[in-house]
Design an enzyme around this catalytic site. Structure first.
Site, PDB file in Angstrom:
ATOM      1  N   LYS A 164       0.832  -1.199   0.370  1.00  6.75           N
ATOM      2  CA  LYS A 164      -0.172   0.568  -0.028  1.00  6.75           C
ATOM      3  C   LYS A 164       0.554   1.026  -0.019  1.00  6.75           C
ATOM      4  CE  LYS A 164      -3.530  -2.178   0.654  1.00  6.75           C
ATOM      5  NZ  LYS A 164      -5.262  -1.952  -0.494  1.00  6.75           N
ATOM      6  N   ASP A 189      -0.257   0.139  -4.234  1.00  5.76           N
ATOM      7  CA  ASP A 189      -2.197  -0.025  -4.416  1.00  5.76           C
ATOM      8  C   ASP A 189      -1.999   1.370  -3.401  1.00  5.76           C
ATOM      9  OD1 ASP A 189      -4.569   0.095  -4.371  1.00  5.76           O
ATOM     10  OD2 ASP A 189      -5.075  -1.455  -3.184  1.00  5.76           O
ATOM     11  N   GLU A 214      -2.533   0.238  -8.778  1.00  3.27           N
ATOM     12  CA  GLU A 214      -3.709  -0.225  -8.807  1.00  3.27           C
ATOM     13  C   GLU A 214      -4.626   1.637  -8.298  1.00  3.27           C
ATOM     14  OE1 GLU A 214      -4.421  -3.020  -6.121  1.00  3.27           O
ATOM     15  OE2 GLU A 214      -6.167  -3.031  -6.163  1.00  3.27           O
ATOM     16  N   ASP A 239      -9.130  -0.307  -9.180  1.00  4.42           N
ATOM     17  CA  ASP A 239     -10.466  -0.908  -8.789  1.00  4.42           C
ATOM     18  C   ASP A 239     -11.014  -0.624  -8.289  1.00  4.42           C
ATOM     19  OD1 ASP A 239     -11.401  -2.421  -6.129  1.00  4.42           O
ATOM     20  OD2 ASP A 239      -9.173  -2.379  -4.936  1.00  4.42           O
ATOM     21  N   LYS A 263     -13.243  -7.410  -7.960  1.00 11.48           N
ATOM     22  CA  LYS A 263     -13.411  -7.960  -6.188  1.00 11.48           C
ATOM     23  C   LYS A 263     -15.011  -8.205  -6.930  1.00 11.48           C
ATOM     24  CE  LYS A 263     -10.271  -5.769  -4.380  1.00 11.48           C
ATOM     25  NZ  LYS A 263     -10.425  -4.341  -3.421  1.00 11.48           N
TER      26      LYS A 263
HETATM   27 MG   LIG Z   1      -7.056  -2.271  -4.120  1.00  9.55          MG
END
Ligand SMILES: [Mg+2]
Length: 371
Positions: A164, A189, A214, A239, A263
């Protein structure tokens, strides 16, 4: 099949370690399990992956519970469903609430696959016996802590590591990480931590040869992602921006991304994810499956999805033990040599550990057909 009974189980689980990103830190994880029973007593399971607060999408466990109970359950209960693909159509009279819809739809897919005596993976057209395991590492207290944790995950066999990032903790983290692991498939991300004003900073990520970055920009900004992608070499993966097939189509047509993270909860369920998969195959956009700090039910659905041919990159599909002291499924998900076996049993191919569900259950609600 006729849907006779639907149970919601509100669970309060605790992650083994806190997980931090650019927006929040999570350790206590609420989830809603869905148990759907048909007139023959066959049971399908689903999971609502909305978080406790609306930091990731606008939904929460509380809103999902209400929307499912008041609006979506009546569209299924006592109804004859010939194919799970119909569920999405029924739900389409209501806007958004993707995680609520996906939870119930996923349970119907599991139920239907069980009735057919086939695994969910085979039902969806899966082609892989194993899927590659990747792992997401949350923000750590220091760069050294991050390097140590990544080393541990690599030793555990994970094939791709995602970290992250946010402004001020991006070049500073990725530089030392890349130096420590020159050949590691690595990605970052941002969870929307940047704007187009940060273009130089994002351009500077190119030197780290990331697999992708991301969701650098805002959730609803497919256009600015296209402008950014023109300026940087690192492939952009979307995402949060992809909440439906239509979002995916626009993003691909406008060049907003080169990769998509799917997702099930975020896109509204398996049927919608299958449409995105079809588009990605046609347009040669590689896909991977994200994770939602989820229990074994949602993870098993994601593993089935990741067995489809268009899912060519390792996802955030990790072992149960990566998150939980004890998962609510048996057998738990495990990673061997960087791979997760795709279950071959009927439906999601794992059993629900009722004892563990009861141990972490906060409340439940039952809906029964009256016709
Ligand atoms: Mg993500």
């Amino acid at each position: 099949m006729k849907i006779n009974q639907i149970d919601f189980h509100h669970l309060g689980m605790r992650l083994k370690a806190p997980f931090a990103n650019s927006l929040t830190t999570i350790q206590d994880r609420e989830l809603i399990l869905i148990e759907i029973r048909d007139e023959d007593g066959v049971v399908g399971w689903g999971e609502c992956v909305a978080f406790s607060s609306p930091w990731y999408t606008e939904e929460t466990c509380g809103t999902a519970w209400q929307v499912m109970g008041e609006f979506l359950v009546p569209l299924l209960l006592g109804e004859i469903i010939d194919h799970p693909g119909e569920v999405n159509e029924r739900f389409s009279i209501y806007r958004y609430n993707s995680m609520a819809k996906a939870a119930l739809e996923g349970a119907v897919w599991d139920l239907w696959a069980k009735r057919e005596g086939r695994s969910l993976a085979a039902t969806l057209g899966g082609v892989r016996e194993y899927v590659a395991a990747g792992v997401a590492v949350g923000a750590q207290g220091s760069v050294q802590d991050m390097i140590e944790l990544v080393r541990q995950r690599v030793e555990e066999g994970y094939q791709r590591v995602k970290v992250k990032i946010q402004p001020g903790a991006d070049l500073e983290v990725l530089g030392p990480l890349r130096k420590a692991f020159p050949h590691l498939p690595l990605m970052a991300d941002a969870n929307s931590a940047y704007s187009l004003k940060d273009i130089d900073r994002l351009k500077a990520l190119d030197e780290f040869q990331l697999l992708m970055v991301e969701q650098p920009l805002a959730v609803d900004d497919i256009m600015d992602h296209a402008k950014l992608q023109e300026r940087i070499n690192t492939p952009i993966c979307l995402d949060e921006s992809i909440t439906s097939f239509e979002d995916a189509r626009r993003a691909v047509e406008w060049g907003s991304c080169q990769v998509i993270n799917v997702k099930l909860g975020r896109v509204g369920g398996i049927s919608e994810a299958m449409r995105i998969h079809e588009l990605a195959m046609q347009r040669e956009i590689p896909l991977w499956c994200g994770g939602m700090l989820e229990s074994g039910i949602s993870r098993s659905q994601h593993i089935a999805l990741a067995s489809l041919p268009g899912f060519t990159l390792p996802g955030d599909l990790s072992a149960s033990s990566r998150y939980w002291s004890k998962d609510i499924i048996t057998p738990e998900t495990f990673v061997k040599n960087g791979l997760i076996h795709v279950p071959t049993g009927p439906g999601i191919g794992v059993h629900v550990n009722y004892e563990q569900v009861e141990a972490v259950r906060i409340r439940s609600q039952r809906f029964q057909a009256t016709k």
